[in-house]
Design a protein around this motif. Structure first.
Motif, short mmCIF file in Angstrom:
data_model
loop_
_atom_site.label_atom_id
_atom_site.label_comp_id
_atom_site.label_asym_id
_atom_site.label_seq_id
_atom_site.Cartn_x
_atom_site.Cartn_y
_atom_site.Cartn_z
N PRO A 49 -23.33 2.90 21.26
CA PRO A 49 -24.40 2.33 20.43
C PRO A 49 -23.86 1.98 19.04
O PRO A 49 -23.17 2.77 18.41
CB PRO A 49 -25.42 3.46 20.37
N GLY A 50 -24.17 0.78 18.60
CA GLY A 50 -23.70 0.30 17.31
C GLY A 50 -22.32 -0.31 17.35
O GLY A 50 -21.87 -0.91 16.38
N GLY A 51 -21.63 -0.17 18.48
CA GLY A 51 -20.29 -0.73 18.61
C GLY A 51 -20.34 -2.23 18.84
O GLY A 51 -21.31 -2.76 19.37
N GLU A 52 -19.28 -2.91 18.44
CA GLU A 52 -19.22 -4.36 18.57
C GLU A 52 -18.35 -4.82 19.72
O GLU A 52 -18.32 -6.00 20.04
CB GLU A 52 -18.72 -4.97 17.26
N SER A 53 -17.62 -3.90 20.35
CA SER A 53 -16.72 -4.31 21.42
C SER A 53 -16.75 -3.29 22.55
O SER A 53 -17.21 -2.16 22.38
CB SER A 53 -15.29 -4.48 20.89
N TRP A 54 -16.26 -3.72 23.69
CA TRP A 54 -16.15 -2.88 24.88
C TRP A 54 -14.78 -2.22 24.91
O TRP A 54 -13.79 -2.82 24.51
CB TRP A 54 -16.34 -3.72 26.13
N ALA A 55 -14.74 -0.99 25.40
CA ALA A 55 -13.47 -0.28 25.55
C ALA A 55 -13.30 0.11 27.01
O ALA A 55 -14.24 0.64 27.63
CB ALA A 55 -13.45 0.96 24.66
#
Length: 199
Positions: free
Chosen positions: A126-132
């Motif tokens: 949540p709040g992240g801008e990219s996928w890991a």
């Protein structure tokens, strides 16, 4: 690696389906127990990853002949190959509101023979801008997959010179070829014969 979403709607990466059955009571109970031991999204995601990686053996490592494919069954039987273990991790992440999807690689033996598709997971906190991407396959000698949102540490680095491929697509549901291999195989030897070699 830049991932390409198959479905740009983030809600698709929180949904349940036949394989990623995060509505199932066992998945919910497991997710709640893991969350209570952590308390925030990052810690929970790392703990869920380690739970699937370490407490559910890859059936090729354990010698288990059973074929599981639903997340709830993977957790119940503590058994599965990479696809099945990825279904379990995605279900546990989605059960706590963390968007997660499925990714695939084409891997081969050291001489480039016997190609097969390998499954792994991508998540977005949540709040992240990219996928890991993370790989819950399970560690063994020569394999050291770790949870990292910054620098990938997957089970198998791709070797393009051997025809190996990192597929960039991010799937909200299991790829039909992977799911068909799981569902149509009575045991692990049959599954090995049914594994897709390309997507």
């Amino acid at each position: 690696m830049q991932l390409i979403q198959q479905n740009p709607d983030i809600h698709a990466y929180l949904a349940s389906d036949e394989a990623i059955d995060h509505w199932h009571p066992l998945v919910q109970e497991t997710a709640d127990a893991l969350w209570s031991a952590t308390g925030d999204a990052y810690s929970y995601a790392k703990t869920a990853f380690e739970f699937v990686r370490d407490t559910i053996p890859h059936s090729a490592d354990s010698g288990d002949m059973r074929v599981s494919w639903q997340a709830s069954d993977v957790i119940a039987t503590r058994n599965g190959i990479c696809y099945a273990k990825s279904h379990a991790l995605v279900a546990l992440l989605r059960a706590q509101g963390i968007p997660a999807g499925l990714c695939y690689q084409r891997l081969a033996d050291d001489d480039g023979s016997n190609p097969a598709i390998h499954g792994l997971v991508a998540l977005r906190l949540p709040g992240g801008e990219s996928w890991a991407r993370v790989d819950p396959r399970g560690n063994m000698p020569g394999v050291d997959a770790q949870f990292s949102l910054e620098a990938e540490q997957l089970a198998f680095p791709v070797r393009p010179e051997l025809g190996e491929i990192d597929y960039p697509e991010l799937y909200a549901a299991p790829h039909p070829a992977a799911l068909k291999a799981l569902q149509s195989s009575a045991d692990r030897p049959e599954l090995w014969r049914n594994l897709p070699t390309a997507l």
